[in-house]
Design an enzyme around this catalytic site. Structure first.
Site, PDB file in Angstrom:
ATOM      1  N   ASP A   1       3.295  -0.543  12.875  1.00 24.00           N
ATOM      2  CA  ASP A   1       3.502  -1.848  12.460  1.00 24.00           C
ATOM      3  C   ASP A   1       4.440  -2.551  13.235  1.00 24.00           C
ATOM      4  O   ASP A   1       5.424  -3.203  12.953  1.00 24.00           O
ATOM      5  CB  ASP A   1       3.730  -2.006  11.006  1.00 24.00           C
ATOM      6  CG  ASP A   1       2.720  -1.292   9.965  1.00 24.00           C
ATOM      7  OD1 ASP A   1       1.748  -2.033   9.572  1.00 24.00           O
ATOM      8  OD2 ASP A   1       3.069  -0.096   9.510  1.00 24.00           O
TER       9      ASP A   1
ATOM     10  N   ASP B   1      -1.419  -0.560  13.096  1.00 16.39           N
ATOM     11  CA  ASP B   1      -1.182  -1.977  13.387  1.00 16.39           C
ATOM     12  C   ASP B   1      -0.160  -2.216  14.514  1.00 16.39           C
ATOM     13  O   ASP B   1       0.732  -2.313  14.552  1.00 16.39           O
ATOM     14  CB  ASP B   1      -0.502  -2.660  12.239  1.00 16.39           C
ATOM     15  CG  ASP B   1      -1.493  -2.981  11.196  1.00 16.39           C
ATOM     16  OD1 ASP B   1      -2.691  -2.976  11.198  1.00 16.39           O
ATOM     17  OD2 ASP B   1      -0.823  -3.739  10.020  1.00 16.39           O
TER      18      ASP B   1
ATOM     19  N   ASN C   1      -5.348  -2.275  10.207  1.00 15.72           N
ATOM     20  CA  ASN C   1      -6.125  -2.968   9.559  1.00 15.72           C
ATOM     21  C   ASN C   1      -6.361  -4.316  10.629  1.00 15.72           C
ATOM     22  O   ASN C   1      -7.003  -4.932  11.012  1.00 15.72           O
ATOM     23  CB  ASN C   1      -6.130  -3.540   8.331  1.00 15.72           C
ATOM     24  CG  ASN C   1      -4.634  -3.893   8.015  1.00 15.72           C
ATOM     25  OD1 ASN C   1      -3.726  -3.051   7.946  1.00 15.72           O
ATOM     26  ND2 ASN C   1      -4.498  -5.326   7.689  1.00 15.72           N
TER      27      ASN C   1
ATOM     28  N   HIS D   1      -3.246   5.067   8.521  1.00 15.90           N
ATOM     29  CA  HIS D   1      -2.643   3.635   8.531  1.00 15.90           C
ATOM     30  C   HIS D   1      -2.185   3.336   7.013  1.00 15.90           C
ATOM     31  O   HIS D   1      -0.818   2.803   6.682  1.00 15.90           O
ATOM     32  CB  HIS D   1      -3.473   2.797   9.163  1.00 15.90           C
ATOM     33  CG  HIS D   1      -2.714   1.275   9.002  1.00 15.90           C
ATOM     34  ND1 HIS D   1      -1.537   1.102   9.696  1.00 15.90           N
ATOM     35  CD2 HIS D   1      -2.833   0.376   8.376  1.00 15.90           C
ATOM     36  CE1 HIS D   1      -0.964  -0.190   9.556  1.00 15.90           C
ATOM     37  NE2 HIS D   1      -1.804  -0.744   8.532  1.00 15.90           N
TER      38      HIS D   1
ATOM     39  N   HIS E   1       2.239  -3.345  -0.553  1.00 17.97           N
ATOM     40  CA  HIS E   1       0.895  -3.026  -0.641  1.00 17.97           C
ATOM     41  C   HIS E   1       0.686  -1.904  -1.581  1.00 17.97           C
ATOM     42  O   HIS E   1      -0.370  -2.185  -2.416  1.00 17.97           O
ATOM     43  CB  HIS E   1       0.524  -2.577   0.593  1.00 17.97           C
ATOM     44  CG  HIS E   1       0.065  -3.641   1.786  1.00 17.97           C
ATOM     45  ND1 HIS E   1      -0.460  -4.613   1.352  1.00 17.97           N
ATOM     46  CD2 HIS E   1       0.497  -3.622   2.943  1.00 17.97           C
ATOM     47  CE1 HIS E   1      -0.565  -5.292   2.698  1.00 17.97           C
ATOM     48  NE2 HIS E   1      -0.003  -4.692   3.592  1.00 17.97           N
TER      49      HIS E   1
END
Length: 324
Positions: free
Chosen positions: A42, A75, A114, A206, A215
């Site tokens: 990320d 990401d 994503n 991920h 999340h």
């Protein structure tokens, strides 16, 4: 990039001759049989949100520990991945120009997140991108890194998440139909895990299976992927997606759930409950190191100043694994 090309000689990509099998990359450990890996996720924001500071400390730790390669937990480029394999300026601004330390001029093994899927989801596997920076190693959306004492099984988790399929911005080329894609991937992973003779088995995706950050747990992965991890004695599931650093122990199996999603923007103060055992959680930026031998694993989380936030060890014996 001549130095990188020399380093990558030891990481020759061997594509499986059988289409149904996961592709494989072979990476030799050090002469003493050990292997050191950094993991970050990320991150790709053109250096913003402390991405540059995290990268600097990765370089310091990578030098100290003699890192062999880096794993990205996805990401890789915000907010919408790469626009195509000609999006080289953004690629360089978020990767090449950020991770400049000599210790990081090693292969980077990549899974997609994503956000990578809301751009051109095929671009990151393109040879054109690899030509820009030869460290970038994404031979497929799912593949295996074989390093003698350890096998890393990199798994494309975004197609598992059902809610994404109702959003038109996702690039599902070469994925749809979803059910077929997931069933094939799970069968290939099942076969590969069963055939693995490595001392350590690490599955990388991920999305988290178990998480106490914003999340939280990914229901689809707990249903479809977790049973394979338990059945094959996987030691660790490594993920990003949640912008934090955390270590969680399964309540009913040896697997540990490790999140390294602190590569840039963090989500301070956003937590969720998980039914597994929370061992450590840090809601800021940083990264993970893993040093593996045939009998021991030493892992540590670092923050943006290079301070060790949490460290732990795992030991393998002939009969059982002992957690210290």
């Amino acid at each position: 990039m001549a130095v990188i090309a020399i380093v990558l000689v030891s990481a020759l990509v061997l594509l499986s001759p059988v289409a149904a099998e996961l592709q494989r990359v072979q990476h030799s450990p050090k002469e003493d049989g050990s292997l050191t890996v950094l993991a970050v996720g990320d991150w790709g924001r053109g250096g913003q949100y402390n991405q540059t500071l995290v990268a600097e400390q990765m370089g310091v730790v990578g030098e100290k520990l003699a890192a062999d390669f880096v794993i990205s937990t996805g990401d890789n480029f915000y907010n919408d991945g790469l626009a195509g394999d000609n999006d080289t300026a953004f690629f360089m601004a978020s990767f090449t120009d950020i991770y400049t330390a000599s210790s990081l001029q090693k292969p980077w093994y990549i899974v997609l997140g994503n956000h990578d899927y809301t751009g051109d989801a095929l671009a990151q596997q393109s040879p054109a991108i690899r030509e820009v920076d030869s460290r970038w190693t994404s031979v497929n959306k799912s593949f295996i890194v074989e390093a003698d004492i350890v096998d890393f099984f990199l798994v494309d988790t975004s197609p598992f998440v059902l809610k994404y399929w109702n959003e038109s911005k996702f690039d599902w080329r070469n994925v749809a139909p979803r059910d077929t894609y997931i069933a094939t991937l799970l069968q290939d992973l099942d076969d590969a895990l069963a055939a693995s003779n490595a001392t350590w088995k690490v599955v990388v995706g991920h999305h988290p299976i178990s998480s106490g950050c914003e999340h939280g747990n990914t229901t689809e992965l707990r249903e479809h992927l977790l049973p394979l991890l338990k059945a094959h004695g996987v030691d660790m599931y490594l993920n990003g997606h949640d912008h934090c650093l955390q270590r969680i122990s399964s309540i009913d199996s040896p697997v540990e759930f490790v999140t390294s999603g602190g590569g840039s923007k963090a989500w301070a103060g956003k937590f969720k409950a998980t039914s597994d055992k929370m061992e450590f959680l840090y809601d800021g930026q940083g990264f993970l190191s893993m040093k593996l031998t045939a009998t021991e694993a030493h892992l540590a989380f670092y923050d943006v100043s290079g301070a060790v936030l949490h460290s732990w060890g795992l030991t393998k014996s002939a009969d059982a694994r002992i957690i210290s």
